[in-house]
Design a protein around this motif. Structure first.
Motif, PDB file in Angstrom:
ATOM      1  N   GLU A 141      -3.333   1.018   3.313  1.00  0.00           N
ATOM      2  CA  GLU A 141      -3.868   2.150   2.561  1.00  0.00           C
ATOM      3  C   GLU A 141      -4.721   1.619   1.399  1.00  0.00           C
ATOM      4  N   PRO A 142      -5.735   2.366   0.989  1.00  0.00           N
ATOM      5  CA  PRO A 142      -6.636   1.861  -0.067  1.00  0.00           C
ATOM      6  C   PRO A 142      -5.894   1.413  -1.327  1.00  0.00           C
ATOM      7  N   ILE A 143      -4.954   2.218  -1.795  1.00  0.00           N
ATOM      8  CA  ILE A 143      -4.070   1.804  -2.898  1.00  0.00           C
ATOM      9  C   ILE A 143      -2.645   1.912  -2.365  1.00  0.00           C
ATOM     10  N   PRO A 144      -2.099   0.817  -1.843  1.00  0.00           N
ATOM     11  CA  PRO A 144      -0.762   0.899  -1.237  1.00  0.00           C
ATOM     12  C   PRO A 144       0.303   1.229  -2.279  1.00  0.00           C
ATOM     13  N   ALA A 145       1.357   1.848  -1.823  1.00  0.00           N
ATOM     14  CA  ALA A 145       2.480   2.159  -2.702  1.00  0.00           C
ATOM     15  C   ALA A 145       3.209   0.876  -3.070  1.00  0.00           C
ATOM     16  N   PRO A 146       3.925   0.884  -4.226  1.00  0.00           N
ATOM     17  CA  PRO A 146       4.697  -0.307  -4.610  1.00  0.00           C
ATOM     18  C   PRO A 146       5.607  -0.768  -3.476  1.00  0.00           C
ATOM     19  N   GLY A 147       5.637  -2.068  -3.244  1.00  0.00           N
ATOM     20  CA  GLY A 147       6.472  -2.646  -2.197  1.00  0.00           C
ATOM     21  C   GLY A 147       5.738  -2.838  -0.890  1.00  0.00           C
ATOM     22  N   TYR A 148       4.684  -2.039  -0.672  1.00  0.00           N
ATOM     23  CA  TYR A 148       3.902  -2.158   0.563  1.00  0.00           C
ATOM     24  C   TYR A 148       2.547  -2.818   0.308  1.00  0.00           C
ATOM     25  N   HIS A 149       2.312  -3.219  -0.924  1.00  0.00           N
ATOM     26  CA  HIS A 149       0.988  -3.690  -1.332  1.00  0.00           C
ATOM     27  C   HIS A 149       0.780  -5.167  -1.072  1.00  0.00           C
ATOM     28  N   GLU A 195       1.105   1.910 -12.696  1.00  0.00           N
ATOM     29  CA  GLU A 195      -0.045   1.044 -12.370  1.00  0.00           C
ATOM     30  C   GLU A 195       0.044  -0.312 -13.062  1.00  0.00           C
ATOM     31  N   GLN A 196       1.264  -0.810 -13.230  1.00  0.00           N
ATOM     32  CA  GLN A 196       1.460  -2.125 -13.817  1.00  0.00           C
ATOM     33  C   GLN A 196       2.333  -2.962 -12.901  1.00  0.00           C
ATOM     34  N   GLY A 197       2.122  -4.266 -12.957  1.00  0.00           N
ATOM     35  CA  GLY A 197       2.946  -5.184 -12.199  1.00  0.00           C
ATOM     36  C   GLY A 197       3.844  -5.996 -13.113  1.00  0.00           C
ATOM     37  N   HIS A 198       3.948  -7.289 -12.812  1.00  0.00           N
ATOM     38  CA  HIS A 198       4.913  -8.168 -13.474  1.00  0.00           C
ATOM     39  C   HIS A 198       4.350  -8.828 -14.731  1.00  0.00           C
ATOM     40  N   PHE A 199       3.028  -8.682 -14.961  1.00  0.00           N
ATOM     41  CA  PHE A 199       2.386  -9.410 -16.071  1.00  0.00           C
ATOM     42  C   PHE A 199       1.548  -8.439 -16.926  1.00  0.00           C
ATOM     43  N   PRO A 200       2.143  -7.380 -17.439  1.00  0.00           N
ATOM     44  CA  PRO A 200       1.338  -6.302 -18.052  1.00  0.00           C
ATOM     45  C   PRO A 200       0.386  -6.780 -19.137  1.00  0.00           C
ATOM     46  N   VAL A 246       3.025 -15.227  -6.398  1.00  0.00           N
ATOM     47  CA  VAL A 246       3.117 -14.179  -7.424  1.00  0.00           C
ATOM     48  C   VAL A 246       1.940 -13.205  -7.387  1.00  0.00           C
ATOM     49  N   SER A 247       0.954 -13.457  -6.517  1.00  0.00           N
ATOM     50  CA  SER A 247      -0.252 -12.616  -6.569  1.00  0.00           C
ATOM     51  C   SER A 247       0.064 -11.145  -6.331  1.00  0.00           C
ATOM     52  N   GLY A 248       1.036 -10.883  -5.480  1.00  0.00           N
ATOM     53  CA  GLY A 248       1.397  -9.495  -5.205  1.00  0.00           C
ATOM     54  C   GLY A 248       2.148  -8.837  -6.350  1.00  0.00           C
ATOM     55  N   LEU A 249       2.559  -9.645  -7.332  1.00  0.00           N
ATOM     56  CA  LEU A 249       3.236  -9.069  -8.494  1.00  0.00           C
ATOM     57  C   LEU A 249       2.247  -8.448  -9.476  1.00  0.00           C
ATOM     58  N   VAL A 250       0.955  -8.687  -9.235  1.00  0.00           N
ATOM     59  CA  VAL A 250      -0.081  -8.005 -10.011  1.00  0.00           C
ATOM     60  C   VAL A 250      -0.347  -6.665  -9.325  1.00  0.00           C
ATOM     61  N   GLU A 276       5.695  -0.520 -12.381  1.00  0.00           N
ATOM     62  CA  GLU A 276       6.167   0.091 -11.131  1.00  0.00           C
ATOM     63  C   GLU A 276       5.901  -0.788  -9.907  1.00  0.00           C
ATOM     64  N   TYR A 277       4.932  -1.719 -10.001  1.00  0.00           N
ATOM     65  CA  TYR A 277       4.618  -2.574  -8.862  1.00  0.00           C
ATOM     66  C   TYR A 277       5.371  -3.901  -8.892  1.00  0.00           C
ATOM     67  N   ASP A 278       6.276  -4.055  -9.854  1.00  0.00           N
ATOM     68  CA  ASP A 278       7.016  -5.313  -9.944  1.00  0.00           C
ATOM     69  C   ASP A 278       8.137  -5.320  -8.913  1.00  0.00           C
ATOM     70  N   TYR A 279       7.998  -6.171  -7.891  1.00  0.00           N
ATOM     71  CA  TYR A 279       9.077  -6.277  -6.905  1.00  0.00           C
ATOM     72  C   TYR A 279       9.967  -7.477  -7.170  1.00  0.00           C
ATOM     73  N   SER A 280       9.686  -8.202  -8.263  1.00  0.00           N
ATOM     74  CA  SER A 280      10.588  -9.286  -8.674  1.00  0.00           C
ATOM     75  C   SER A 280      11.667  -8.704  -9.575  1.00  0.00           C
ATOM     76  N   CYS A 281      11.251  -8.189 -10.712  1.00  0.00           N
ATOM     77  CA  CYS A 281      12.145  -7.385 -11.550  1.00  0.00           C
ATOM     78  C   CYS A 281      11.764  -5.943 -11.291  1.00  0.00           C
ATOM     79  N   THR A 282      12.506  -5.287 -10.434  1.00  0.00           N
ATOM     80  CA  THR A 282      12.100  -3.954  -9.994  1.00  0.00           C
ATOM     81  C   THR A 282      12.435  -2.903 -11.062  1.00  0.00           C
ATOM     82  N   PRO A 283      11.747  -1.771 -11.001  1.00  0.00           N
ATOM     83  CA  PRO A 283      12.126  -0.675 -11.913  1.00  0.00           C
ATOM     84  C   PRO A 283      13.610  -0.341 -11.819  1.00  0.00           C
TER      85      PRO A 283
END
Lengths: 135, 284
Positions: free
Chosen positions: A82-90, B255-260, B167-171, B228-235
């Motif tokens: 998806e263009p902006i994937p949901a958290p966890g699927y990105h 709209e933030q990841g692990h390195f705000p 860690v790229s996906g943590l952004v 909300e996009y942090d899958y290391s330290c999750t919400p």
């Protein structure tokens, strides 16, 4: 069409999506080999030569060899694109953390080329017809 | 035309940590309430450069960040070439308090991200009187292991490349490309085995579920901010942690990841400035 074959159809467009992306091909220049992408029960075999996608074939296969496999729920691949994937699927690694994907086989070539492989697998993002809600 | 320097100044000092001389790089900007900043695992203090160039922060806070030994422009101690680096709760705590003491900071506020957020909980439990406020960014009381860290330091995988790729996906996807890649550059530059050695603390030596009940936020207020996009330290990790600490305030950042502070500084200040405002209100 069930979701697995739809994902396979999207992956079949990897040569066009990757091979015209010169920086991406350059990042993969030290990787040549075969890997498997699985969506539900549908296996897709990807052959890479020096960063270029040489072949993408959809199984089932008999005695097909590969170095590593990335298996995920077909719905997870669709959400990944998806263009902006949901958290966890990105991100593929995020998908493993979420428990909707897993990495198997010889992980050394995957980890040595992790940015390249992740970008190849994300290449259909925004181009995936099945993610756009088309039947 | 005269060169336009940023308001950040950096200096070096040698402190004794764990009985050994460690040459540290310390940078700062601004005036006012001291705000000590702790970088993430496998990176360095440059992550806080946007806070240090934001007048809304530096008009009221003396923002100070330092590179832990082995990180950034701080050198590893003599003899490092025969050692495997491992950060522990004890050595991390000693470094933070030693820098605060050396700079003669009067009850600083402190912000730490990721492993810096983790140590915030230990500081809140055992050293609350040393700080006027604590902010844990991407902070939780423990983390279940979710990948094999031996991949981060081996001869057949490029360390800098794999650390950044892990860690790229943590952004978060929404973070600006420029800052996404600047954040990842920090990981690409990390010394061999340093990210892995930091994760020893993060994974093996900092299950703080036993000490969160000890935290008294009336002695030192505590904020937890997680992307909300942090899958290391999750919400969920952060919300669980906050639920166990009376008075802790948790905010999940969109709209933030692990390195705000480094991946999306404009978005982060929307969440951070109100917290800093409240720290100022308590101080004034």
């Amino acid at each position: 069409m069930t979701m697995g074959p739809r994902v396979a159809e999207t992956l079949s467009r990897l040569p066009a999506l990757v091979n015209h992306d010169a920086p991406l091909v350059r990042r993969g220049r030290f990787f040549s080999g075969d890997f498997l992408v699985e969506a539900d029960q549908t296996p897709v075999h990807v052959r890479v030569h020096e960063g270029r996608i040489e072949a993408v074939e959809t199984g089932p296969f008999r005695m097909r060899a590969w170095r590593f496999a990335i298996r995920a729920d077909a719905s997870a691949w669709i959400r990944h694109w998806e263009p902006i994937p949901a958290p966890g699927y990105h991100d593929v690694i995020a998908m493993t953390r979420l428990g909707v994907a897993r990495l198997e086989g010889d992980l050394q070539p995957l980890m040595a080329n992790l940015r390249y492989i992740k970008e190849v697998l994300a290449a259909p993002r925004g181009h995936d017809r099945s993610a756009g809600g088309e039947a | 035309m005269a060169i336009e320097f940023e308001p950040i100044t950096g200096r070096y000092a040698t402190l004794t940590l764990d009985g050994r001389a460690c040459r540290l790089f310390i940078e700062e900007a601004g005036q006012g309430i001291p705000l000590l900043c702790l970088h993430t695992a496998g990176s360095d203090s440059r992550q806080y450069r946007h806070l240090m160039t934001d007048p809304a922060v530096t008009d009221h806070f003396r923002v100070i960040a330092f590179d832990l030994p082995w990180h950034g422009k701080s050198t590893p101690p003599a003899g490092f070439h025969d050692e495997e680096y491992r950060l522990t709760t004890a050595t991390y705590t000693e470094a933070v308090l030693a820098v605060a003491d050396a700079l003669e900071l009067e009850r600083p506020a402190l912000i730490g991200c990721s492993m810096g957020g983790r140590i915030v909980l230990h500081l809140a439990a055992h050293h609350a009187d040393r700080f006027r406020a604590l902010i844990g960014v991407e902070c939780a009381d423990h983390q279940t292991s979710w990948y094999d860290t031996t991949w981060l330091h081996r001869s057949d995988v490029h360390g800098g490349e794999v650390c950044a790729a892990m860690v790229s996906g943590l952004v978060a996807p929404q973070s600006p490309e420029e800052y996404r890649w600047e954040t990842l550059w920090g990981y690409m530059q990390s010394g061999p085995g340093v990210f892995k050695g930091d994760l020893y603390f993060y994974r093996e030596d900092s299950d703080f579920r036993d000490r969160t009940p000890l935290i008294d936020t009336s002695r030192c207020p505590l904020w937890l901010l997680t992307g909300e996009y942090d899958y290391s330290c999750t919400p969920e990790d952060t919300e669980r942690t906050a639920a166990g600490i009376v008075g802790a305030e948790a905010v999940i950042m969109k709209e933030q990841g692990h390195f705000p502070m480094s991946e999306n500084p404009a978005k982060f200040r929307e969440y951070l400035l109100p917290v800093l405002e409240r720290i100022r209100a308590v101080t004034d």
